[in-house]
Design a protein around this motif. Sequence first.
Motif, short mmCIF file in Angstrom:
data_model
loop_
_atom_site.label_atom_id
_atom_site.label_comp_id
_atom_site.label_asym_id
_atom_site.label_seq_id
_atom_site.Cartn_x
_atom_site.Cartn_y
_atom_site.Cartn_z
N GLN A 157 0.85 -1.32 0.09
CA GLN A 157 0.00 -0.05 -0.38
C GLN A 157 0.67 1.26 0.08
N MET A 158 1.97 1.00 0.14
CA MET A 158 3.41 2.26 -0.42
C MET A 158 3.85 2.56 -1.65
N ALA A 159 3.32 1.60 -2.41
CA ALA A 159 3.91 1.14 -3.51
C ALA A 159 4.55 2.78 -4.27
N TYR A 260 1.63 16.67 2.62
CA TYR A 260 2.29 15.20 1.96
C TYR A 260 2.44 15.64 0.79
N GLY A 261 2.65 17.15 -0.32
CA GLY A 261 3.03 17.36 -1.43
C GLY A 261 1.75 16.65 -1.90
N VAL A 262 2.38 15.78 -3.37
CA VAL A 262 1.76 15.47 -4.06
C VAL A 262 0.93 14.40 -4.15
N CYS A 263 1.74 13.55 -3.42
CA CYS A 263 1.24 12.49 -2.39
C CYS A 263 0.76 11.44 -3.28
N HIS A 264 1.23 10.61 -4.54
CA HIS A 264 0.42 9.79 -5.42
C HIS A 264 0.54 8.53 -4.27
N SER A 265 -0.76 7.79 -4.77
CA SER A 265 -0.65 6.72 -4.35
C SER A 265 -1.18 6.10 -5.01
N TRP A 266 -0.15 4.82 -5.89
CA TRP A 266 -0.21 3.96 -6.31
C TRP A 266 -0.54 3.05 -6.21
N VAL A 267 -2.26 3.16 -6.48
CA VAL A 267 -2.17 1.57 -6.10
C VAL A 267 -2.50 -0.53 -7.01
N GLN A 268 -1.65 -0.93 -6.41
CA GLN A 268 -1.39 -2.19 -6.90
C GLN A 268 -2.98 -2.96 -7.44
N LEU A 269 -3.43 -3.02 -6.57
CA LEU A 269 -5.19 -3.86 -7.13
C LEU A 269 -5.27 -2.39 -7.24
N TYR A 270 -5.88 -2.30 -7.94
CA TYR A 270 -5.66 -0.54 -8.71
C TYR A 270 -7.68 -0.52 -9.35
N PRO A 271 -8.21 -1.58 -9.40
CA PRO A 271 -10.21 -1.95 -9.36
C PRO A 271 -10.06 -1.04 -8.31
N ALA A 272 -9.41 -1.64 -6.87
CA ALA A 272 -10.19 -1.17 -5.56
C ALA A 272 -9.99 0.62 -5.39
N GLY A 339 -14.02 6.05 1.06
CA GLY A 339 -12.40 6.21 -0.09
C GLY A 339 -11.70 6.97 0.48
N ASN A 340 -10.83 6.32 0.74
CA ASN A 340 -9.68 6.69 1.53
C ASN A 340 -8.37 6.42 0.47
N THR A 341 -7.14 7.53 0.27
CA THR A 341 -5.70 7.13 -0.21
C THR A 341 -4.58 7.91 0.82
N GLY A 342 -3.61 7.80 0.16
CA GLY A 342 -3.05 8.48 1.78
C GLY A 342 -3.08 10.47 1.31
N GLY A 357 -28.55 12.94 -3.58
CA GLY A 357 -27.83 12.66 -2.90
C GLY A 357 -26.30 13.55 -3.14
N ILE A 358 -25.23 12.74 -2.70
CA ILE A 358 -24.50 14.03 -2.09
C ILE A 358 -22.88 12.76 -3.02
N VAL A 359 -21.68 14.28 -3.02
CA VAL A 359 -20.83 13.33 -3.28
C VAL A 359 -19.72 14.48 -2.39
N VAL A 360 -18.17 13.66 -1.88
CA VAL A 360 -17.84 14.62 -0.94
C VAL A 360 -15.91 14.46 -1.60
N LEU A 361 -15.08 15.41 -1.65
CA LEU A 361 -13.97 15.38 -2.00
C LEU A 361 -13.14 16.53 -1.03
N THR A 362 -11.92 15.61 -0.64
CA THR A 362 -10.72 16.63 0.10
C THR A 362 -9.25 16.17 -0.29
N ASN A 363 -8.70 17.43 0.00
CA ASN A 363 -7.36 16.86 0.10
C ASN A 363 -6.93 16.40 0.99
N GLU A 364 -7.23 15.43 1.79
CA GLU A 364 -6.49 15.09 3.64
C GLU A 364 -6.97 13.77 3.72
N PRO A 365 -6.10 13.01 4.08
CA PRO A 365 -6.58 11.37 4.36
C PRO A 365 -6.69 11.38 5.51
#
Length: 630
Positions: A157-159, A260-272, A339-342, A357-365
């Motif tokens: 999960q830190m790939a 955390y900077g750009v803080c990419h989360s490279w997901v090996q099991l990417y569909p998840a 959902g959460n990423t790094g 309904g509602i969607v919410v997105l933030t740049n904070e893990p």
Amino acid sequence: MKRLVAMLVAALMLVMIIPQSVYAAEKLTPSGISYDDIGTEIDAYVKEYETGLVSVGTCVFDESGIIYEGYYGYSDIENEKLADEETVYDWGSTSKLLVWVSVMQLKEQEKLDFETDIREYLPEGFLTKLQYEDETITMLNLMNHDAGFQESMYENQMATEDELYGSLEEAVKVCECYQAYHVGEHTAYSNWGTALAAFIVERVSGMSYVDYVNENIFKPLGMEHTSIGMHMEDNEWVRNQREELKCYGRYAQEEYNADYGVCHSWVQLYPAGAAIGTTSDLAKFAQGFVATDCPFFGSNETRNEMFTATSFHGDSDIAENCHGLWVEQFKIPTLGHSGNTGGCTANLQFDPESGLGIVVLTNEPGETMFSTGLVGVLFGDVRDSELVKNNPVKEHYDISGTYVPRRTIVSGYGSALQYSYGCFFATKTDDPDVFDMPLTGGMQMIHIGDQMWLQTSENGAYFFTYESVDSDGNRQFEMMSTDMVQNNQHIYGIIAYFGFAVFGIACLLILLIKGLTLLIRKIRKKKKTLTKADKQITLQQVIQGVSGVILFCLISVLGVKGYAFAVFSCIMVVILALVSLVNGIILFKNTWRDKEIGKWKKTKQYIWGTLMFGYVAVIMWFQLYDFVHI
């Protein structure tokens, strides 16, 4: 007759000049807010909690379209770049809904069957770690996260980007989980199970998963600003925009704030968990669930089938999951997925009855103040629901004890992690319906109804949990991602685990002091004769220190550094355990035979000999020796 016609014409003209907002005002959210006031209420909520704000993108919608869209805060604080409609965020596990919509599409086309064992759709011998091979695993088990799989030992999960696999098939093979539970026995959220379902989508459709989602979901919905590829290779615009997003941590105590900077989360099991896109694109996807004519499926009947419950809490009729859509309890139940990423947090929730309904997105893990709080602004508090009102607390009782998650590694190499990650302790307070959870940042368990509890978070968000009994008669709390099973004996494992870790650190410090002492003696040209026992004790300190480093690596990445690390460290601890066993036998034997050493030195050697055997016992207990289940 003329008078009647005139009256009808007048009435029609009156209707035509009445502002549409009058009709909108007649519609209220479950929390009691007029649709006209949704934006004002969201503005007020964000302002109230703006000290913890980084940025938020949110869209409120119903079956007709977008009701409100708003952006708050900065996508890049240092450069004072405000979040806007072109800001992209990681979806994290909200990406899983793309898998489940794909599955439902193929089911509608009769290419998938929900009663067929998934092995029928996989290459021969594909699943190699099934403990219960005679039990049928269906697609519904994957959707409900109850196929019995423990956490993956090999999903890093830190790939970094160059650690991604070449194909989904390779990723699923390498990261395969051991099946630790009977099928249907426990809810144990599984990224690997979701990726396996996506691989089945590839097998059945004859297309790569990335191509399938782009052709059958993104293009029909006009989602031009979303990517699902491992490398974002399917959308260059998204890849470029993601470099512009910076991620942060913001807390009640400012000293804990982090950049955390750009803080990419490279997901090996990417569909998840690898989807990335704009807020409006996520809203298009979310609104598709409630649109008058569902754009996902050929028939609204398939949509209605997707909304039916496939798992329930305990023996109740309270739905837990609907074909991959988790049921969240507010004043009314909602369907969706968070959902959460790094670096980011996402949430998508809707009411299938009203279509709101509602969607919410933030740049904070790990953010909940806005990603969960804004959902509550629309849908209200579960404590005001009919569910709670109709099932009041009937008796007070003690739930004190240790609770262990089923979403963990319970068997084989890495099982020591179950003692460190995700456990909670419940302790009494003065209120018989409130139990503190020490060591979890001020969280509590609050009894709100018969078998119904709220787990609170430090910042005031809460999560519904249902009390039941598992197949062994143990109390458990059923949460969205995992069952938490009471096991008061686990406290001994926790003590042993942390004692093992602390002792490893102590040994490293002792070795450091010994090294400095040796250096000083060498400089001063003073020699000290070391006995054989002294050398054996030093060897054991090296063994404990190395084990401490291995354990730290396990903790630091939740037990995942990839297959090579897992095998290497497993072999290492087996070798260290064997050396420790031999070392202990020799030390005990020589100490017993040596009649010339003093009582203190003999006692010290016996203590160290016992610790050597204790090390072997802990390795056996933690199953770090176990090659079968890796």
